[in-house]
Design an enzyme around this catalytic site. Structure first.
Site, PDB file in Angstrom:
ATOM      1  N   HIS A  42      11.894 -42.280   9.088  1.00 14.78           N
ATOM      2  CA  HIS A  42      11.543 -42.958   7.789  1.00 14.78           C
ATOM      3  C   HIS A  42      12.790 -43.150   6.871  1.00 14.78           C
ATOM      4  O   HIS A  42      12.767 -43.999   5.823  1.00 14.78           O
ATOM      5  CB  HIS A  42      10.599 -41.965   6.841  1.00 14.78           C
ATOM      6  CG  HIS A  42      11.054 -40.812   6.222  1.00 14.78           C
ATOM      7  ND1 HIS A  42      11.003 -39.344   6.901  1.00 14.78           N
ATOM      8  CD2 HIS A  42      11.477 -40.548   5.193  1.00 14.78           C
ATOM      9  CE1 HIS A  42      11.713 -38.627   6.164  1.00 14.78           C
ATOM     10  NE2 HIS A  42      12.074 -39.341   4.983  1.00 14.78           N
ATOM     11  N   ASP A  73       9.415 -38.910  13.804  1.00 12.82           N
ATOM     12  CA  ASP A  73      10.187 -39.203  12.700  1.00 12.82           C
ATOM     13  C   ASP A  73      11.922 -38.894  12.857  1.00 12.82           C
ATOM     14  O   ASP A  73      12.397 -38.354  11.981  1.00 12.82           O
ATOM     15  CB  ASP A  73       9.880 -38.282  11.453  1.00 12.82           C
ATOM     16  CG  ASP A  73      10.323 -38.835  10.075  1.00 12.82           C
ATOM     17  OD1 ASP A  73      10.779 -40.030  10.006  1.00 12.82           O
ATOM     18  OD2 ASP A  73      10.203 -38.147   9.044  1.00 12.82           O
ATOM     19  N   SER A 152      16.397 -35.955   3.309  1.00 12.15           N
ATOM     20  CA  SER A 152      15.743 -36.205   4.813  1.00 12.15           C
ATOM     21  C   SER A 152      16.775 -36.724   5.591  1.00 12.15           C
ATOM     22  O   SER A 152      17.415 -37.717   5.298  1.00 12.15           O
ATOM     23  CB  SER A 152      14.579 -37.466   4.390  1.00 12.15           C
ATOM     24  OG  SER A 152      13.447 -37.141   3.727  1.00 12.15           O
TER      25      SER A 152
END
Length: 170
Positions: A42, A73, A152
């Site tokens: 992402h 992911d 992230s």
């Protein structure tokens, strides 16, 4: 051997990079001497090229997205081997040996800020989360180390500064 959070940060942070795309930013980390970087799918989105920067005053490097798996992911970015010379890649830990209560340190580039470290403990194991595409990811490590937007794709580290996971969700 147990280390302080500062020692873990000092050992690992040179291999942690900020990742910039047209849509946003995140974090990644170097896993080998060939310029291979791991991040979240992402973070890279649909980009084929991203900007990669090691450290606060590193150069902006061109990274090529060589693979993504939206169901876990995860994504892999490649930069030139010569561009990572002198940077010690992060080592993987055996995540099956992680226990609740273990030290957990997250390094990332939250909210567009330069590298930050947060620390906590492993607060749960074998959790389940949903990937952005709705696919279920199991065997997830839960930590109470604060994870902010922009963290992230960064590493979750153990007391020996080895990677036990990839930070993906708050």
């Amino acid at each position: 051997s147990q280390s302080s959070v500062g020692e873990i940060y000092a050992a690992a942070s040179p291999a942690v990079a900020s990742i910039q795309t047209r849509e946003g930013s995140g974090t990644g980390f170097l896993i080998d001497g060939d310029g291979t970087i791991v991040t979240n799918a992402h973070v890279v989105g649909d980009s084929t090229d991203v900007r990669v920067k090691f450290g606060d005053d590193g150069e902006n490097l061109r990274g090529r997205v060589v693979g993504t798996d939206v169901s876990t992911d995860l994504a892999v970015i490649q930069v030139g081997r010569d561009e990572v010379q002198g940077i010690r890649p992060l080592q993987w830990a055996d995540s099956s040996k992680v226990k609740v209560g273990d030290l957990a340190v997250a390094i990332g580039n939250p909210l567009g800020l330069p590298q930050t470290a947060t620390a906590g403990i492993v607060s749960g194991l074998e959790r389940e989360i949903q990937a952005p595409n709705g696919f279920q990811i199991d065997e997830v490590i839960q930590t109470d180390a604060p994870i902010n937007p922009g963290n992230s794709g960064g590493p979750l580290l153990d007391a020996a500064a080895r990677v036990v996971g990839v930070n993906s969700q708050i």
